[in-house]
Write an enzyme that holds these catalytic residues in place. Structure first.
Site, mmCIF file in Angstrom:
data_model
loop_
_atom_site.group_PDB
_atom_site.id
_atom_site.type_symbol
_atom_site.label_atom_id
_atom_site.label_comp_id
_atom_site.label_asym_id
_atom_site.label_seq_id
_atom_site.Cartn_x
_atom_site.Cartn_y
_atom_site.Cartn_z
ATOM 1 N N SER A 110 0.836 -1.196 0.000
ATOM 2 C CA SER A 110 0.000 0.000 0.000
ATOM 3 C C SER A 110 0.873 1.250 0.000
ATOM 4 O O SER A 110 2.095 1.177 0.177
ATOM 5 C CB SER A 110 -0.919 0.019 1.232
ATOM 6 N N ASP B 163 5.741 -7.260 2.653
ATOM 7 C CA ASP B 163 4.816 -6.628 3.593
ATOM 8 C C ASP B 163 4.255 -7.707 4.506
ATOM 9 O O ASP B 163 4.489 -8.901 4.276
ATOM 10 C CB ASP B 163 3.682 -5.905 2.854
ATOM 11 N N CYS C 161 10.212 1.191 2.143
ATOM 12 C CA CYS C 161 9.072 2.051 2.473
ATOM 13 C C CYS C 161 8.335 1.602 3.736
ATOM 14 O O CYS C 161 7.460 2.328 4.217
ATOM 15 C CB CYS C 161 8.073 2.088 1.319
ATOM 16 N N TYR D 99 9.028 8.603 16.251
ATOM 17 C CA TYR D 99 9.046 8.625 14.784
ATOM 18 C C TYR D 99 10.201 9.473 14.260
ATOM 19 O O TYR D 99 10.961 9.049 13.380
ATOM 20 C CB TYR D 99 7.708 9.172 14.282
ATOM 21 N N LYS E 55 13.454 8.332 11.955
ATOM 22 C CA LYS E 55 13.683 8.907 10.631
ATOM 23 C C LYS E 55 14.959 9.753 10.588
ATOM 24 O O LYS E 55 15.645 9.820 9.563
ATOM 25 C CB LYS E 55 12.463 9.731 10.197
#
Length: 253
Positions: A15, A36, A84, A159, A163
């Site tokens: 997705s 996934d 991703c 988060y 990142k």
């Protein structure tokens, strides 16, 4: 770098950013192995040239199995990896219920950072064993950061940490893998129209878009995919993190 008759791994490929990237690579003639979790794969669109493999990126053995599958055909050497897969829960360091859940913090780091590194490391080993092209190139690895790496907001400690570490990983990874002809870059998206935003109202989405200088709208997953393909095509891009955010700089909250 040429994409025809090659293979790629895309994590989070069922997705959002991953699905768009997998489809874009497949349209270029790449055999894509999409990694996934099984529940996500059950809902994934079926795209010619994309094979979904249920994989937890935090499990090294599962990653090794998926990489072996993606690199099994010498006629379609593994050349590309686009990471991703990720999660983005929100929690304050000190909230109404007390201290930030430390297990949640570990989970975010484990998936977003350690998962990306595991796929990068294991896949680079397989890519390094392929024959280089005429320019000595063997592959390209693209990781996904976020503008939260630079402009982390209230509630984004976990988060933004994960990142920010992806951004910090980019240059040393590019330097480590240079001798094998493998380039490493990172994309740091802004606010993208992904399943993470599917549950919010149109009014809230419009409010997010209004804060973006230009274009004053949310980014689309296919724009991320186009940038990934541009990085693959541009042989001199290496060790770089590229913001894709419409000049957005996030406010504290």
């Amino acid at each position: 770098m040429q994409t025809h008759q090659t293979s790629a791994i895309v994590t989070g490929g069922a997705s959002g950013l991953g699905a768009a990237t997998a489809a874009a690579l497949a349209a270029q003639g790449v055999h894509v192995v999409s990694l996934d979790l099984a529940p996500a794969i059950e809902q994934a669109p079926q795209v010619d040239g994309v094979t979904h493999v249920a994989t937890d990126v935090t499990d090294e053995e599962q990653v090794r199995s998926a990489v072996a599958r993606a690199s099994a055909d010498p006629a379609q050497p593994l050349r590309f990896v686009v990471n991703c897969a990720g999660i983005g829960p929100s929690a304050r360091i000190l909230g109404k219920k007390g201290v930030h859940d430390l297990s949640l913090y570990r989970k975010v780091i484990e998936i977003n950072l350690v998962g990306s590194f595991t796929v990068l490391a294991v896949a680079s080993e397989a890519i390094a064993q392929t024959e280089p092209d005429a320019d000595g190139q063997r592959g390209v690895i693209i990781n996904t950061a976020s503008i939260a790496a630079y402009d982390g907001q209230v509630g984004q400690a976990a988060y933004a940490s994960s990142k920010g570490a992806i951004v910090g990983l980019t240059l040393p990874a590019a330097r480590d893998l240079a001798q094998y002809g493998i380039r490493v870059c990172t994309i740091a998206p802004g606010i993208v129209e992904t399943p993470m935003l599917a549950t919010v109202s149109d009014e809230f989405r419009a409010g997010l878009a209004a804060g973006i200088p230009f274009p004053q709208r949310l980014a689309r997953p296919d724009e991320y995919a186009k940038l990934a393909l541009a990085i693959i095509d541009h042989d001199y891009l290496n060790g770089e993190t590229i913001r894709m955010d419409g000049a957005l700089r996030m406010a504290p909250r």
